[in-house]
Design an enzyme around this catalytic site. Structure first.
Site, mmCIF file in Angstrom:
data_model
loop_
_atom_site.group_PDB
_atom_site.id
_atom_site.type_symbol
_atom_site.label_atom_id
_atom_site.label_comp_id
_atom_site.label_asym_id
_atom_site.label_seq_id
_atom_site.Cartn_x
_atom_site.Cartn_y
_atom_site.Cartn_z
ATOM 1 N N GLU A 163 39.794 31.222 42.913
ATOM 2 C CA GLU A 163 40.224 31.300 41.513
ATOM 3 C C GLU A 163 39.072 30.982 40.554
ATOM 4 O OE1 GLU A 163 42.849 32.408 40.233
ATOM 5 O OE2 GLU A 163 43.207 31.439 38.313
ATOM 6 N N THR A 223 45.998 46.229 30.987
ATOM 7 C CA THR A 223 45.420 45.099 31.736
ATOM 8 C C THR A 223 46.270 44.722 32.943
ATOM 9 O OG1 THR A 223 44.274 42.992 31.456
ATOM 10 C CG2 THR A 223 46.479 43.181 30.456
#
Ligand SMILES: *[C@@H]1O[C@H](CO)[C@@H](O)[C@H](O)[C@H]1NC(C)=O
Ligand SMILES: *[C@@H]1O[C@H](CO)[C@@H](O)[C@H](O)[C@H]1NC(C)=O
Ligand SMILES: *[C@@H]1O[C@H](CO)[C@@H](O)[C@H](O)[C@H]1NC(C)=O
Ligand SMILES: *[C@@H]1O[C@H](CO)[C@@H](O)[C@H](O)[C@H]1NC(C)=O
Length: 529
Positions: A358, A488
């Site tokens: 992440e 997106t």
């Protein structure tokens, strides 16, 4: 002398009028890679069947507890997010069932907790419904009606004379949460709402959202073109000075470019601001690691300090710069985008699972300041081997690295990008199915498969990860980057023929004196995508 034939003249003529192209012409996926397309489809079908069995109608499947979660309005986010992928993959039976479900969503039902994110609801629901409407041949006007129904509620986030929307709306009484908005929450509505205006004939949707972006683009910024993360809808002024291409800012920058391409607008503010943002980023944020010489884009904090950090979320930017580099015909931007794409892939290549973390950090010749904890001995050892180190170890089914890898394949034709996508599919099949659960879960630690799972299957696993993987191995003429703009959330929207050039005014936006207008209180949580 020979006279040029009429065909030659026509050829020259169409050459002169032909729009700029993004994809490498004549591209084909070599036969030995083709089974990967089916592998991506198989993961999708397995995941969706598990969702149907244990969570149908809810937002997400919890694949270990074989249960569900409703955190996106409770209107069946996974179904709506999966629909455009079903159409791309030709899964007609699943699509018809999802269409039947979507036709009956009542966005006037009050979600648990009452409040929803304008951004999350736009990119998944409005984007998913309108993309599915287009991809199914505009045969199902109910999809536009549903997109309109939810957008009419979200439109209450524009209050009074405010140009900037509030980030969250309470569906029980149409009042917003009064809080600062981040630029991603304000700047990532324009593609979807422009498309809604196109199909409803009501220009308000497109106007509200594009004017918010124009307003942000016209404010003075800490570095030219680079808006900071927070904006106060009440004052219309920035509320901090933190610059990042990561979460909270990311898709504002993404949509500056994509809005210009989707609309072919002759208003230069969108493309000029994007170009200036990229130029400033290259000058101020582009760094290389002292180990391995990998390229990364740093953050710049409220104090103006460079933070040597990167994130899975920010890795979308390589693909966005590839799109923009081609539209602007700028080889410098293309070359740097490919280096940044390699830097992001390197975060996958270095871990025990072959899946990237992440958040990560690195050391460059100008230092190792991250704004967070000092590097540990273990992190330093990992850094010395890989040229980055992990600061948040989880994998929550994010798409961005594979998204940029898809752009790299479609624009260069280099099969190393197919090898990378194939490696990711193998890693997902090996490490994400929970032994005591169903389908595919999220990971606690990409560098330690024994660290276990997070009990969640994200709706963007369907919308983004599996669609980008499938399209990487599909006929490049299908959903070509010359014909579609992806929102997106990876919902493809049909683009008009490209212009000859997207150079904008040809100049960069100059620096203006910048002072933030800070508001008190903690930083708001960053939206999860
Ligand atoms: C359509 O949806 C309704 C209600 O959700 C359901 O009862 C029906 O079985 C569905 N039909 C099909 C063909 O999926
Ligand atoms: C257009 O949409 C906006 C936003 O929902 C709404 O307020 C307005 O009444 C609509 N205009 C028309 C003519 O329907
Ligand atoms: C291409 O982009 C780079 C980086 O922003 C810039 O320095 C250069 O001037 C651009 N080239 C052209 C021809 O615009
Ligand atoms: C940077 O490196 C130095 C020396 O290796 C170390 O003492 C310091 O804690 C590091 N700082 C950060 C923020 O990691």
């Amino acid at each position: 002398m020979r006279l040029p034939s009429i065909l030659t003249l026509l050829g020259l003529c169409s050459y002169a009028l032909a729009g700029v192209t993004v994809q490498k012409p004549g591209l084909a996926v070599p036969a030995k890679y083709k089974s990967n397309r089916d592998a991506a489809e198989k993961i999708f079908v397995t995941s969706y069947n598990a969702y149907k069995e244990f969570a149908f109608g809810h937002d997400e499947l919890l694949p270990i507890s074989k249960s569900f979660e409703d955190d996106l309005g409770g209107w069946g986010a996974s179904i709506v997010d999966a629909m455009s992928t079903m159409l791309v993959m030709g899964l007609d039976d699943l699509f018809n069932e999802a269409l039947n479900f979507s036709s009956q969503i009542d966005f006037n039902t009050i979600p648990a907790g009452g409040t929803v994110s304008v951004f999350e609801t736009t990119i998944r629901f409005v984007g998913g419904l309108l993309s599915s409407y287009e991809l199914s041949g505009e045969q199902h006007p109910i999809l536009v009606q549903k997109a309109k129904q939810v957008a009419d509620k979200l439109a209450f986030s524009y209050v009074g004379d405010n140009v900037i929307n509030f980030g969250h709306i309470d569906f029980s009484d149409n009042t917003p949460d009064i809080a600062v908005t981040n630029i991603a929450e304000a700047g990532t509505l324009s593609l979807e709402w422009f498309t809604l205006s196109k199909f409803t004939g009501n220009a308000t949707y497109g106007d509200l959202t594009s004017k918010a972006v124009e307003h942000i683009a016209n404010l003075a910024t800490p570095l030219p073109g680079l808006a900071p993360q927070l904006i106060d809808p009440t004052s219309g002024q920035f509320a901090d000075a933190y610059i990042t291409w990561g979460g909270g800012s990311d898709s504002y920058f993404e949509y500056l470019l994509k809005y210009a391409r989707l609309t072919n607008t002759n208003n230069n503010i969108f493309i000029d601001t994007w170009k200036t943002a990229v130029d400033s980023s290259i000058k101020n944020l582009l760094k290389t690691s002292t180990v391995g010489n990998h390229a990364y884009l740093a953050d710049r904090d409220d104090q103006g300090l460079i933070r040597h950090i990167g994130s899975h979320l920010a890795c979308f930017l390589a693909g966005n710069w590839l799109l923009g580099g081609h539209l602007l015909k700028n080889q410098t931007i293309i070359n740097i985008a490919l280096e940044l794409n390699d830097g992001c892939w390197n975060t996958y290549a270095g871990t025990a699972t072959g899946i990237g973390p992440e958040d990560f950090a690195f050391i460059s010749s100008d230092g190792n300041f991250t704004g967070g904890d000092a590097i540990t001995a273990d992190q330093l050892a990992f850094y010395n081997q890989h040229g980055y180190y992990i600061t948040s170890s989880d994998y929550i089914q994010r798409p961005e690295v594979l998204e940029s890898n898809f752009y790299a394949w479609r624009t260069t034709g280099d099969t190393k990008y197919l090898d990378r996508a194939a490696a990711a599919i193998a890693s997902f099949n090996k490490f994400l199915p929970p032994p005591d659960g169903v389908a595919f879960a999220c990971l606690n630690d990409v560098n330690d498969p024994a660290a276990g799972f997070i009990d969640l299957m994200e709706s963007f696993w369907f919308a983004e990860v599996l669609k980008y993987l499938y399209l990487t191995f599909d006929d490049p003429g299908h959903i070509s980057l010359d014909d579609y703009v992806f929102n997106t959330e990876c919902h493809p929207l049909k683009a008009p023929p490209a212009l000859n050039s997207y150079a904008g005014s040809g100049t960069l936006i100059p620096q203006k004196p910048f002072t933030p207008h800070p508001v008190g209180g903690p930083r708001p949580a960053i939206s999860p995508i």
